[in-house]
Design a protein around this motif. Structure first.
Motif, PDB file in Angstrom:
ATOM      1  N   MET A 144     -33.843 -47.613   1.035  1.00 23.17           N
ATOM      2  CA  MET A 144     -33.436 -48.419   2.167  1.00 23.17           C
ATOM      3  C   MET A 144     -32.088 -47.891   2.677  1.00 23.17           C
ATOM      4  O   MET A 144     -31.185 -47.601   1.918  1.00 23.17           O
ATOM      5  N   SER A 145     -31.948 -47.787   3.973  1.00 29.04           N
ATOM      6  CA  SER A 145     -30.679 -47.326   4.545  1.00 29.04           C
ATOM      7  C   SER A 145     -30.008 -48.482   5.281  1.00 29.04           C
ATOM      8  O   SER A 145     -30.641 -49.424   5.705  1.00 29.04           O
ATOM      9  N   ALA A 146     -28.722 -48.354   5.415  1.00 28.08           N
ATOM     10  CA  ALA A 146     -27.944 -49.374   6.112  1.00 28.08           C
ATOM     11  C   ALA A 146     -27.175 -48.724   7.246  1.00 28.08           C
ATOM     12  O   ALA A 146     -26.926 -47.522   7.233  1.00 28.08           O
ATOM     13  N   ASP A 147     -26.812 -49.508   8.216  1.00 30.29           N
ATOM     14  CA  ASP A 147     -25.990 -49.033   9.320  1.00 30.29           C
ATOM     15  C   ASP A 147     -24.543 -49.412   9.058  1.00 30.29           C
ATOM     16  O   ASP A 147     -24.251 -50.537   8.654  1.00 30.29           O
ATOM     17  N   VAL A 148     -23.644 -48.480   9.295  1.00 30.04           N
ATOM     18  CA  VAL A 148     -22.219 -48.746   9.229  1.00 30.04           C
ATOM     19  C   VAL A 148     -21.664 -48.502  10.625  1.00 30.04           C
ATOM     20  O   VAL A 148     -21.742 -47.386  11.132  1.00 30.04           O
ATOM     21  N   VAL A 149     -21.153 -49.530  11.244  1.00 28.47           N
ATOM     22  CA  VAL A 149     -20.640 -49.435  12.602  1.00 28.47           C
ATOM     23  C   VAL A 149     -19.141 -49.154  12.528  1.00 28.47           C
ATOM     24  O   VAL A 149     -18.393 -49.857  11.839  1.00 28.47           O
ATOM     25  N   GLN A 150     -18.704 -48.107  13.234  1.00 30.97           N
ATOM     26  CA  GLN A 150     -17.288 -47.760  13.243  1.00 30.97           C
ATOM     27  C   GLN A 150     -16.490 -48.855  13.923  1.00 30.97           C
ATOM     28  O   GLN A 150     -16.869 -49.377  14.964  1.00 30.97           O
ATOM     29  N   ARG A 151     -15.376 -49.215  13.312  1.00 33.37           N
ATOM     30  CA  ARG A 151     -14.489 -50.232  13.861  1.00 33.37           C
ATOM     31  C   ARG A 151     -13.105 -50.017  13.276  1.00 33.37           C
ATOM     32  O   ARG A 151     -12.926 -49.259  12.335  1.00 33.37           O
ATOM     33  N   GLY A 152     -12.146 -50.737  13.819  1.00 35.25           N
ATOM     34  CA  GLY A 152     -10.816 -50.742  13.236  1.00 35.25           C
ATOM     35  C   GLY A 152     -10.777 -51.650  12.030  1.00 35.25           C
ATOM     36  O   GLY A 152     -11.811 -52.124  11.544  1.00 35.25           O
ATOM     37  N   LEU A 153      -9.586 -51.896  11.545  1.00 38.79           N
ATOM     38  CA  LEU A 153      -9.410 -52.732  10.366  1.00 38.79           C
ATOM     39  C   LEU A 153      -9.089 -54.160  10.767  1.00 38.79           C
ATOM     40  O   LEU A 153      -8.355 -54.402  11.723  1.00 38.79           O
TER      41      LEU A 153
END
Length: 157
Positions: free
Chosen positions: A1-10
């Motif tokens: 299973m893969s997951a999505d990681v959305v780029q964002r700030g902290l």
């Protein structure tokens, strides 16, 4: 299973006081960048637009528009620290340009979190004070600014 990681700030909780965040890559600023920025912002200063005249001035060549330098310095931090987590900039202070930046120089940025606290008037947000420092390719400090911003917490709206 893969997951999505959305780029964002902290988020507020992820920013640590005293930590220096070094932003890469840098940005090489060109004459075209300077002319476009200066004309878009209605700044007719010959130091940015008239190479022949600028050659007769103390630095002997055109200077990069300092507002472009400041905007780019803050922009270098966005993907690393505040993309989609900033609510608003609250203000700038202690802005300085201790060394000139010229056409063709590369601007590198670093940001230190100087202070942070939860907002008293806006639950779900925090107030963070950043110190931004810009250096050219020779490691000369060309810009410095302290910025206060409203930053979302993880539990924020």
């Amino acid at each position: 299973m893969s997951a999505d990681v959305v780029q964002r700030g902290l988020f507020y909780e992820e920013l640590e006081e005293g930590v220096r965040y070094v932003h890469r890559p840098g940005r090489t600023l060109t004459e075209a960048d300077d002319v476009l920025f200066s004309t878009l912002t209605m700044n007719p200063q010959g130091l940015h637009l008239d190479a022949a005249w600028a050659a007769t001035q103390p630095f002997g060549r055109p200077l990069m528009n300092s507002m472009l330098t400041l905007a780019t310095l803050v922009g270098l931090a966005v993907a690393h620290l505040t993309r989609d987590t900033t609510v608003a900039n609250l203000g700038f202070e202690d802005v300085a340009f201790p060394h000139p930046l010229f056409h063709g120089d590369t601007l590198y940025g670093e940001t230190t979190v100087r202070a942070k606290r939860l907002s008293r008037s806006r639950p779900g947000d925090g107030v963070v004070t950043f110190e931004h420092v810009g250096r050219n390719q020779a490691d000369d400090v060309v810009a410095r600014a302290v910025r206060t911003a409203l930053v979302r917490t993880q539990e924020g709206p």
